[in-house]
Design a protein around this motif. Sequence first.
Motif, PDB file in Angstrom:
ATOM      1  N   PRO A   1      34.528  59.671  62.540  1.00  0.00           N
ATOM      2  CA  PRO A   1      34.326  58.788  61.513  1.00  0.00           C
ATOM      3  C   PRO A   1      35.487  57.946  61.129  1.00  0.00           C
ATOM      4  CG  PRO A   1      33.168  60.893  61.279  1.00  0.00           C
ATOM      5  CD  PRO A   1      34.122  61.156  62.494  1.00  0.00           C
ATOM      6  N   ASP A   2      36.701  58.462  61.420  1.00  0.00           N
ATOM      7  CA  ASP A   2      37.938  57.710  61.025  1.00  0.00           C
ATOM      8  C   ASP A   2      38.349  56.641  61.808  1.00  0.00           C
ATOM      9  OD1 ASP A   2      38.518  59.568  58.903  1.00  0.00           O
ATOM     10  OD2 ASP A   2      39.704  60.751  60.487  1.00  0.00           O
ATOM     11  N   ASP A   3      37.759  56.672  63.067  1.00  0.00           N
ATOM     12  CA  ASP A   3      37.840  55.717  64.171  1.00  0.00           C
ATOM     13  C   ASP A   3      36.699  54.556  64.045  1.00  0.00           C
ATOM     14  OD1 ASP A   3      40.427  56.774  64.768  1.00  0.00           O
ATOM     15  OD2 ASP A   3      39.454  58.036  66.145  1.00  0.00           O
ATOM     16  N   THR A   4      35.467  54.930  63.635  1.00  0.00           N
ATOM     17  CA  THR A   4      34.234  54.039  63.891  1.00  0.00           C
ATOM     18  C   THR A   4      33.987  53.140  62.718  1.00  0.00           C
ATOM     19  OG1 THR A   4      33.544  56.074  65.248  1.00  0.00           O
ATOM     20  CG2 THR A   4      31.936  54.273  64.507  1.00  0.00           C
ATOM     21  N   ALA A   5      33.853  51.980  62.844  1.00  0.00           N
ATOM     22  CA  ALA A   5      33.484  51.002  62.061  1.00  0.00           C
ATOM     23  C   ALA A   5      32.220  51.324  61.512  1.00  0.00           C
ATOM     24  CB  ALA A   5      33.606  49.485  62.431  1.00  0.00           C
ATOM     25  N   ALA A   6      31.767  51.189  60.260  1.00  0.00           N
ATOM     26  CA  ALA A   6      30.693  51.330  59.573  1.00  0.00           C
ATOM     27  C   ALA A   6      29.532  50.502  60.291  1.00  0.00           C
ATOM     28  CB  ALA A   6      30.767  51.168  58.018  1.00  0.00           C
TER      29      ALA A   6
ATOM     30  N   PRO B   1      21.495  63.813  63.376  1.00  0.00           N
ATOM     31  CA  PRO B   1      22.081  65.190  62.832  1.00  0.00           C
ATOM     32  C   PRO B   1      22.363  66.105  64.006  1.00  0.00           C
ATOM     33  CG  PRO B   1      20.290  64.569  61.646  1.00  0.00           C
ATOM     34  CD  PRO B   1      20.081  63.730  62.665  1.00  0.00           C
ATOM     35  N   PRO B   2      23.300  66.909  63.748  1.00  0.00           N
ATOM     36  CA  PRO B   2      23.807  67.883  64.881  1.00  0.00           C
ATOM     37  C   PRO B   2      22.599  68.766  65.571  1.00  0.00           C
ATOM     38  CG  PRO B   2      25.135  67.933  63.059  1.00  0.00           C
ATOM     39  CD  PRO B   2      24.220  67.146  62.582  1.00  0.00           C
ATOM     40  N   ASP B   3      21.523  69.093  64.682  1.00  0.00           N
ATOM     41  CA  ASP B   3      20.406  69.635  65.176  1.00  0.00           C
ATOM     42  C   ASP B   3      19.428  69.093  65.900  1.00  0.00           C
ATOM     43  OD1 ASP B   3      19.455  68.799  62.991  1.00  0.00           O
ATOM     44  OD2 ASP B   3      18.549  70.549  62.302  1.00  0.00           O
ATOM     45  N   GLN B   4      19.658  67.561  66.034  1.00  0.00           N
ATOM     46  CA  GLN B   4      18.836  66.633  66.579  1.00  0.00           C
ATOM     47  C   GLN B   4      19.437  66.136  67.837  1.00  0.00           C
ATOM     48  OE1 GLN B   4      15.766  66.952  65.578  1.00  0.00           O
ATOM     49  NE2 GLN B   4      16.716  68.202  63.572  1.00  0.00           N
ATOM     50  N   ILE B   5      20.772  66.602  68.206  1.00  0.00           N
ATOM     51  CA  ILE B   5      21.449  65.952  69.169  1.00  0.00           C
ATOM     52  C   ILE B   5      20.737  66.281  70.687  1.00  0.00           C
ATOM     53  CG2 ILE B   5      23.566  66.189  70.573  1.00  0.00           C
ATOM     54  CD1 ILE B   5      24.966  65.977  68.089  1.00  0.00           C
ATOM     55  N   ASN B   6      20.214  67.452  70.731  1.00  0.00           N
ATOM     56  CA  ASN B   6      19.713  68.065  72.047  1.00  0.00           C
ATOM     57  C   ASN B   6      18.221  67.128  72.243  1.00  0.00           C
ATOM     58  OD1 ASN B   6      21.676  69.873  72.615  1.00  0.00           O
ATOM     59  ND2 ASN B   6      20.234  71.589  72.035  1.00  0.00           N
ATOM     60  N   SER B   7      17.512  66.627  71.163  1.00  0.00           N
ATOM     61  CA  SER B   7      16.496  65.801  71.366  1.00  0.00           C
ATOM     62  C   SER B   7      16.917  64.448  71.796  1.00  0.00           C
ATOM     63  CB  SER B   7      15.545  65.824  70.110  1.00  0.00           C
ATOM     64  OG  SER B   7      14.986  66.969  69.787  1.00  0.00           O
ATOM     65  N   TYR B   8      17.994  64.078  71.301  1.00  0.00           N
ATOM     66  CA  TYR B   8      18.760  62.694  71.805  1.00  0.00           C
ATOM     67  C   TYR B   8      18.990  62.604  73.271  1.00  0.00           C
ATOM     68  CZ  TYR B   8      22.159  59.198  72.193  1.00  0.00           C
ATOM     69  OH  TYR B   8      23.095  57.989  72.728  1.00  0.00           O
TER      70      TYR B   8
ATOM     71  N   GLY C   1      30.473  61.706  64.932  1.00  0.00           N
ATOM     72  CA  GLY C   1      30.167  60.578  65.458  1.00  0.00           C
ATOM     73  C   GLY C   1      28.755  60.031  65.847  1.00  0.00           C
ATOM     74  N   MET C   2      27.963  61.228  66.165  1.00  0.00           N
ATOM     75  CA  MET C   2      26.605  60.890  66.157  1.00  0.00           C
ATOM     76  C   MET C   2      25.696  60.634  65.029  1.00  0.00           C
ATOM     77  SD  MET C   2      25.699  61.126  69.697  1.00  0.00           S
ATOM     78  CE  MET C   2      24.101  61.245  69.921  1.00  0.00           C
ATOM     79  N   LEU C   3      26.078  61.326  63.942  1.00  0.00           N
ATOM     80  CA  LEU C   3      25.465  61.107  62.880  1.00  0.00           C
ATOM     81  C   LEU C   3      25.868  59.637  62.183  1.00  0.00           C
ATOM     82  CD1 LEU C   3      23.748  62.186  60.579  1.00  0.00           C
ATOM     83  CD2 LEU C   3      25.824  63.009  59.481  1.00  0.00           C
ATOM     84  N   ALA C   4      27.077  59.359  62.302  1.00  0.00           N
ATOM     85  CA  ALA C   4      27.691  57.940  61.946  1.00  0.00           C
ATOM     86  C   ALA C   4      27.071  56.984  62.420  1.00  0.00           C
ATOM     87  CB  ALA C   4      29.115  58.087  61.758  1.00  0.00           C
ATOM     88  N   GLN C   5      27.099  56.943  63.778  1.00  0.00           N
ATOM     89  CA  GLN C   5      26.625  55.727  64.589  1.00  0.00           C
ATOM     90  C   GLN C   5      25.139  55.689  65.041  1.00  0.00           C
ATOM     91  OE1 GLN C   5      29.636  56.765  67.820  1.00  0.00           O
ATOM     92  NE2 GLN C   5      29.883  54.370  67.952  1.00  0.00           N
ATOM     93  N   TYR C   6      24.463  56.845  64.965  1.00  0.00           N
ATOM     94  CA  TYR C   6      22.878  56.923  65.599  1.00  0.00           C
ATOM     95  C   TYR C   6      22.194  57.648  64.536  1.00  0.00           C
ATOM     96  CZ  TYR C   6      25.684  55.263  69.768  1.00  0.00           C
ATOM     97  OH  TYR C   6      26.571  54.857  70.418  1.00  0.00           O
TER      98      TYR C   6
END
Length: 225
Positions: free
Chosen positions: A215-220, A135-142, A127-132
């Motif tokens: 991703p299945d629940d998130t609108a593009a 990538p996984p290795d950048q989530i901590n920075s977010y 979800g973080m990649l699709a919405q914002y």
Amino acid sequence: MVRRRTAVSTAAVALLLASPALTACGSGPNRTGAAAVVGDQRIAMSTVQARVSDLRTAANGNPQAAQAVSGATQLPTQVLNVIVQTQVVDKALADKGLTVSAGEVQREYDAEVQQLAGGSQKSYEAGMLAQYGTPPDQINSYLHEKIAITKIIAALGYQPGSDGGEKALEDYMVQTAKSLHVHINPRYGVWDGKSASIGKVKDPWVIDKTPVTSPDDTAAPTDVA
């Protein structure tokens, strides 16, 4: 594709921010080969190019992210905008004498996985990649920046998420950016001191409260800038 702190506008918080973006420049800022100069530090064009490439690679495994990235016409500028504004947040945090610990980031991560993705780390990361575009290795920075912004708003005397707090934060960030004397390479656009962003890549200083879903629940995403 690249979004930041709001559900409807720009630039992912901490988009590909794990590797160092800036290097010290000795006696003064060296603009040769720089995408931007922030204070006495420079952001290399190669850094921006590498992060754009990394984002495209990460998005290949996520259909929604891939669709948004492929449609982004100002991706390098948006990526640079995130890098520069992250430096502004860091400076603002330091000016208030505040810090964000690794423990705080971990607790926020665990809470978001549970609250926003039902405990599924895989769904949360997708979800973080699709919405914002994170990538996984950048989530901590977010999350580091998200916590930083919350602390800055509180230090300014406002409740995080309030209209007054958002306006105070934006004003404070603009003044902080001004003190850093930001210079942008013209190939990426022109720095707008009134909004503390590159040209039309406006990035309101507010905190996102949009749930992260699979991703299945998130609108593009339909917005790029």
